[in-house]
Design a protein around this motif. Structure first.
Motif, short mmCIF file in Angstrom:
data_model
loop_
_atom_site.label_atom_id
_atom_site.label_comp_id
_atom_site.label_asym_id
_atom_site.label_seq_id
_atom_site.Cartn_x
_atom_site.Cartn_y
_atom_site.Cartn_z
N LEU A 1 -15.82 -41.81 43.44
CA LEU A 1 -16.95 -41.60 44.35
C LEU A 1 -18.00 -42.69 44.15
N ALA A 2 -18.32 -42.96 42.90
CA ALA A 2 -19.35 -43.96 42.59
C ALA A 2 -18.92 -45.34 43.07
N MET A 3 -17.63 -45.68 42.88
CA MET A 3 -17.14 -47.00 43.32
C MET A 3 -17.20 -47.10 44.84
N MET A 4 -16.73 -46.03 45.49
CA MET A 4 -16.68 -46.04 46.95
C MET A 4 -18.10 -46.18 47.53
N MET A 5 -19.06 -45.46 46.94
CA MET A 5 -20.42 -45.52 47.47
C MET A 5 -21.02 -46.90 47.25
N LYS A 6 -20.76 -47.49 46.10
CA LYS A 6 -21.30 -48.82 45.81
C LYS A 6 -20.70 -49.87 46.76
N ASP A 7 -19.41 -49.76 47.02
CA ASP A 7 -18.74 -50.76 47.86
C ASP A 7 -19.05 -50.61 49.35
N HIS A 8 -19.17 -49.37 49.79
CA HIS A 8 -19.26 -49.15 51.24
C HIS A 8 -20.65 -48.82 51.75
N PHE A 9 -21.55 -48.45 50.84
CA PHE A 9 -22.88 -48.05 51.30
C PHE A 9 -23.97 -48.77 50.51
N PRO A 10 -24.09 -50.09 50.72
CA PRO A 10 -25.11 -50.85 49.97
C PRO A 10 -26.51 -50.30 50.20
N ILE A 11 -26.71 -49.65 51.34
CA ILE A 11 -28.03 -49.09 51.65
C ILE A 11 -28.47 -48.10 50.55
N ALA B 1 -14.33 -39.23 29.65
CA ALA B 1 -14.97 -39.61 30.93
C ALA B 1 -16.20 -40.49 30.67
N ARG B 2 -17.00 -40.11 29.68
CA ARG B 2 -18.21 -40.90 29.38
C ARG B 2 -17.84 -42.30 28.93
N GLU B 3 -16.77 -42.39 28.17
CA GLU B 3 -16.31 -43.67 27.65
C GLU B 3 -15.78 -44.55 28.81
N GLY B 4 -15.14 -43.89 29.77
CA GLY B 4 -14.64 -44.59 30.96
C GLY B 4 -13.53 -45.58 30.67
N ILE B 5 -12.72 -45.30 29.65
CA ILE B 5 -11.62 -46.20 29.31
C ILE B 5 -10.30 -45.59 29.80
N TYR B 6 -9.55 -46.41 30.54
CA TYR B 6 -8.30 -45.93 31.14
C TYR B 6 -7.16 -46.90 30.85
N SER B 7 -5.97 -46.33 30.71
CA SER B 7 -4.80 -47.16 30.45
C SER B 7 -4.39 -47.86 31.75
N THR B 8 -3.49 -48.84 31.60
CA THR B 8 -2.98 -49.54 32.78
C THR B 8 -2.28 -48.54 33.70
N PHE B 9 -1.54 -47.61 33.10
CA PHE B 9 -0.87 -46.57 33.91
C PHE B 9 -1.90 -45.78 34.73
N GLU B 10 -3.00 -45.41 34.10
CA GLU B 10 -4.01 -44.60 34.81
C GLU B 10 -4.69 -45.39 35.93
N VAL B 11 -4.98 -46.67 35.69
CA VAL B 11 -5.66 -47.41 36.76
C VAL B 11 -4.69 -47.79 37.88
N GLN B 12 -3.39 -47.78 37.55
CA GLN B 12 -2.42 -48.10 38.61
C GLN B 12 -2.19 -46.91 39.54
N ARG B 13 -2.67 -45.75 39.14
CA ARG B 13 -2.48 -44.55 39.96
C ARG B 13 -3.66 -44.40 40.92
N GLY B 14 -3.54 -44.96 42.10
CA GLY B 14 -4.53 -44.67 43.15
C GLY B 14 -5.66 -45.65 43.29
N LEU B 15 -5.80 -46.57 42.34
CA LEU B 15 -6.95 -47.46 42.38
C LEU B 15 -6.56 -48.80 43.01
N PRO B 16 -7.21 -49.17 44.13
CA PRO B 16 -6.90 -50.48 44.72
C PRO B 16 -7.26 -51.60 43.74
N ILE B 17 -6.43 -52.64 43.70
CA ILE B 17 -6.58 -53.72 42.72
C ILE B 17 -7.97 -54.38 42.82
N GLN B 18 -8.48 -54.51 44.06
CA GLN B 18 -9.80 -55.15 44.23
C GLN B 18 -10.87 -54.32 43.51
N MET B 19 -10.72 -53.01 43.54
CA MET B 19 -11.71 -52.15 42.89
C MET B 19 -11.60 -52.27 41.38
#
Ligand SMILES: C[S@@+](CC[C@H](N)C(=O)[O-])C[C@H]1O[C@@H](n2cnc3c(N)ncnc32)[C@H](O)[C@@H]1O
Length: 286
Positions: free
Chosen positions: A119-129, A150-168
């Protein structure tokens, strides 16, 4: 383990987390609780049942609840809810909140953080306002283990490959071999807090959007109703609730109704209270 011992563990889990577990899931207890039995030198599930039966709090009890939560999640899980947020719900709210320039969003049962960070990524990318707005994303979960992750925000390559567009991935993560960490600036936009949905959550205040996805499926009907009624009171009159693909308010909560044209989105049922369905740019969602 006897059925009486199983019943003690099942009743404990239902009371503490809402989880309903049938006797056919004994294997789940065995696999998920093995480490706790070993670490605390508990002889087996019957001995654990005896400990859980005793009144009072204990570290073992907390660990059992934590271990039995199912934390399956992924970035932009199911795509559709995030498309709906981007194409319809957030643009509508930006129009309607132009005067106050503030938005509050709650990810209830956020697991290891992929949902609120999506949600945070999508809002930052699509709603600069929104950079000039007061935007609060509150993310809660029962399990302290997933909240730490979650607070640490560290994810494995497997986890980031699930659903996350490469540009993001490139834009919003730092590579810390062999893993990936959400950039500090983005991590700071999400406020992670422990919260049991069985308890009173009025303290959180009110929200424009609530995501309560893929958690009600674990509860029985009265528990779902109680939680949905509580969430209804946390949603502002023109706000929205988003549930998981296998979840609905139908037959459970009269205060909410599906928003026509927006799958999995619910708003206050009384039209007088909810300008939501009339003011949404529904066409954008189709
Ligand atoms: C399957 S995950 C769903 C994560 C995310 N919402 C998604 O859809 O991808 C379910 C989460 O609900 C949490 N949970 C289970 N019972 C809970 C309760 N009583 N209160 C708050 N969270 C709970 C679990 O710890 C787990 O992280």
């Amino acid at each position: 383990m006897t059925s009486a011992e199983f019943a003690i563990i099942a009743a404990f889990l239902k009371a503490r987390s809402g989880l309903i577990i049938g006797q056919d899931k004994t294997y789940l207890l065995e696999t998920r609780l093995a480490a706790i039995l070993r670490d605390h030198k508990i002889a087996g599930l019957p001995a654990l049942a005896e400990q859980l039966r005793q009144p009072g709090a204990s570290a073992v009890k907390d660990k059992v609840v934590d271990a039995m939560t199912t934390n399956e999640t992924s970035f932009f899980r199911d795509n559709n809810p995030f498309d709906t947020l981007r194409q319809s719900i957030i643009p509508g709210l930006i129009d309607r909140r132009a005067a106050t320039r503030s938005l509050r969003i709650w990810s209830a049962a956020c697991s290891t953080g992929q949902e609120p960070y999506s949600l945070a990524m999508m809002m930052k990318d699509h709603f600069p306002i929104l950079a000039g707005w007061r935007v609060e994303i509150v993310a809660t979960d029962l399990s302290p283990t997933v909240l730490d992750r979650a607070r640490e925000g560290i994810y494995s390559t497997f986890e980031v490959q699930r659903g996350l567009p490469i540009q993001m991935l490139i834009r919003h993560f730092d590579q810390i071999e062999p893993n990936w960490q959400i950039k500090r600036e983005l991590r700071q936009t999400v406020n992670f807090r422990p919260l049991n949905l069985l308890e009173d959550f009025a303290v959180l205040g009110q929200f424009d959007i609530v995501l309560c996805r893929n958690v009600l499926i674990y509860f029985d009907q009265p528990t779902k109703t109680r939680i949905l009624n509580g969430i209804t009171r946390r949603i502002v009159p023109d706000g929205a609730l988003m549930l998981g693909g296998a979840e609905s308010v139908f037959g459970l909560c009269d205060g909410l109704a599906g928003v026509p044209g927006l799958k999995g989105v619910y708003s206050h049922a009384k039209p007088s209270k909810s300008p939501f369905s009339q003011t949404l740019p529904l066409s954008a969602a189709s």
